[in-house]
Scaffold this motif. Structure first.
Motif, mmCIF file in Angstrom:
data_model
loop_
_atom_site.group_PDB
_atom_site.id
_atom_site.type_symbol
_atom_site.label_atom_id
_atom_site.label_comp_id
_atom_site.label_asym_id
_atom_site.label_seq_id
_atom_site.Cartn_x
_atom_site.Cartn_y
_atom_site.Cartn_z
ATOM 1 N N ILE A 26 -3.258 1.235 -0.672
ATOM 2 C CA ILE A 26 -2.234 0.280 -0.269
ATOM 3 C C ILE A 26 -0.815 0.745 -0.595
ATOM 4 O O ILE A 26 0.148 0.316 0.045
ATOM 5 C CB ILE A 26 -2.506 -1.103 -0.920
ATOM 6 N N HIS A 78 -3.846 -0.307 -11.018
ATOM 7 C CA HIS A 78 -5.055 -0.848 -10.420
ATOM 8 C C HIS A 78 -6.154 -0.877 -11.476
ATOM 9 O O HIS A 78 -6.002 -0.350 -12.582
ATOM 10 C CB HIS A 78 -5.507 0.020 -9.240
ATOM 11 N N TRP A 149 -5.981 -4.446 -7.401
ATOM 12 C CA TRP A 149 -4.579 -4.054 -7.554
ATOM 13 C C TRP A 149 -3.804 -5.087 -8.351
ATOM 14 O O TRP A 149 -4.031 -6.296 -8.217
ATOM 15 C CB TRP A 149 -3.922 -3.895 -6.185
ATOM 16 N N ILE A 154 0.549 -5.074 -4.424
ATOM 17 C CA ILE A 154 0.288 -5.641 -3.098
ATOM 18 C C ILE A 154 1.575 -6.156 -2.474
ATOM 19 O O ILE A 154 1.834 -5.956 -1.274
ATOM 20 C CB ILE A 154 -0.765 -6.768 -3.211
ATOM 21 N N LYS A 158 3.474 -4.635 0.995
ATOM 22 C CA LYS A 158 3.784 -5.470 2.163
ATOM 23 C C LYS A 158 5.217 -5.250 2.614
ATOM 24 O O LYS A 158 5.510 -5.217 3.820
ATOM 25 C CB LYS A 158 3.542 -6.939 1.826
ATOM 26 N N LEU A 164 -3.270 -5.335 2.900
ATOM 27 C CA LEU A 164 -4.680 -5.170 2.574
ATOM 28 C C LEU A 164 -5.416 -6.456 2.908
ATOM 29 O O LEU A 164 -5.057 -7.536 2.437
ATOM 30 C CB LEU A 164 -4.845 -4.846 1.089
ATOM 31 N N LEU A 188 -3.632 -12.473 -4.140
ATOM 32 C CA LEU A 188 -3.114 -11.969 -5.406
ATOM 33 C C LEU A 188 -3.885 -12.594 -6.560
ATOM 34 O O LEU A 188 -4.298 -13.755 -6.488
ATOM 35 C CB LEU A 188 -1.630 -12.310 -5.540
#
Length: 323
Positions: A26, A78, A149, A154, A158, A164, A188
């Protein structure tokens, strides 16, 4: 049981033939992480991209992969549901961990190995001056079902066009891709869920989970050094065992074991011989020796020679590679 030269070569992934993927995860567009390369050597690993090439799809109860990164490139925070073990093949690397990556850190040099505690957020970056490579062992046949993650990873992704899905697949909005109908974005982690990821002190991690190359060289002068597994140097029994072998600790005669055995060369060139053929393994090569095959190992040149040997254990997750 004899194995042909051709069959054994299919079980060897040469370092020079590794096929990278630059869109595996990602953070592939996130500045600071957008120049890394990921490799899946044995097993599908945890890549989130259909572009990832898998060299050997069958698994022996664990996965083998690698990450290659230029200087100052990092892998974002992660976690995994199963074990993740790294050793440094090339370069100098900083590993860091914690919710924001500031709970602790350790610097690893070539040959050092790190059995990262399961259940903590971790990241790593190449702090050397040249392209670096770290080799990875992931527990389980399916490597734990993907990557967890840190929320900020994340959100950052974006902002740079990568989303993802909850199905574990990446969608690149810069290429006009969108989440398929019925697929929601990966949620999330909530504050409550984040409490399950400890801020592990650096002293505990380095003491129990890191082994240095030159210590292993000393420990393996007369017999293989047990690095991970039963009565081993590092903590945890993650479903596989790791040993470290040098010129003085290789078996003197041909041998066979009833488990899968993966050889990962660190330094030097090694002659591998078996009933049916022989070959030479070079630094960075990975070889999967099947159970029951009688074989021998010996450095083919003078000088420093070392390798890591990984075997599945009774609690390995399935071992889909039966041959």
């Amino acid at each position: 049981m004899p194995i042909s030269q051709q069959e054994m070569e299919r079980r060897i992934v040469r370092y020079g033939e590794l096929k990278p993927c630059r869109t595996a995860f990602i953070d592939a567009h996130t500045p600071g992480s957008n120049s890394k390369e990921n490799f899946t050597i044995i097993g599908g690993g945890v890549s989130e991209s259909p572009d990832q090439h898998v060299h050997i799809k069958e698994t022996p109860g664990f996965n083998i992969g690698a990450a290659g990164q230029p200087p100052k490139c990092r892998n974002s925070l992660h976690s995994h549901r199963t074990a993740e073990v790294f050793f440094v093949l090339k370069g100098r690397w900083r590993f860091f961990w914690g919710r924001w990556g500031n709970a602790g850190e350790v610097v690893l040099e070539e040959g050092d190995i790190f059995n990262i505690p399961t259940g903590i957020f971790r990241g790593f970056e190449n702090i050397g001056t040249d392209y670096g490579m770290i080799m990875a062992i992931l527990g389980g046949d399916d490597a734990g079902g993907g990557v967890i993650w840190a929320p900020q990873v994340i959100e950052d992704a974006k902002d740079h066009g990568l989303v993802l899905g909850e199905n574990g697949k990446l969608y690149d909005t810069k290429k006009g891709q969108a989440l398929p109908e019925g697929i929601k974005p990966m949620p999330l982690l909530t504050d409550e869920q984040l409490k399950a990821f400890p801020e592990t002190p650096v002293t505990a991690v380095v003491r129990d989970y890191v082994a240095r190359y030159w210590d292993l060289m000393a420990l393996s002068r007369n017999a293989p050094a047990k690095v991970i597994g039963e009565n081993a140097l590092l903590r945890d029994k993650p479903g596989f065992e790791v040993e470290f072998l040098t010129r003085g600790s290789i078996p003197q005669d041909a041998y066979s074991v009833d488990r899968h055995e993966v050889l990962m060369v660190m330094r030097g060139h090694w002659r591998l011989a078996w009933e049916g053929g022989e070959t030479v393994l070079a630094p960075g090569d990975t070889c999967a020796v099947p159970p029951g095959l009688r074989h021998s190992l010996a450095p083919s040149m003078t000088g420093e020679a070392s390798l890591y040997r990984i075997s599945n254990t009774a609690d390995s997750a399935g071992a889909t590679w039966r041959g």
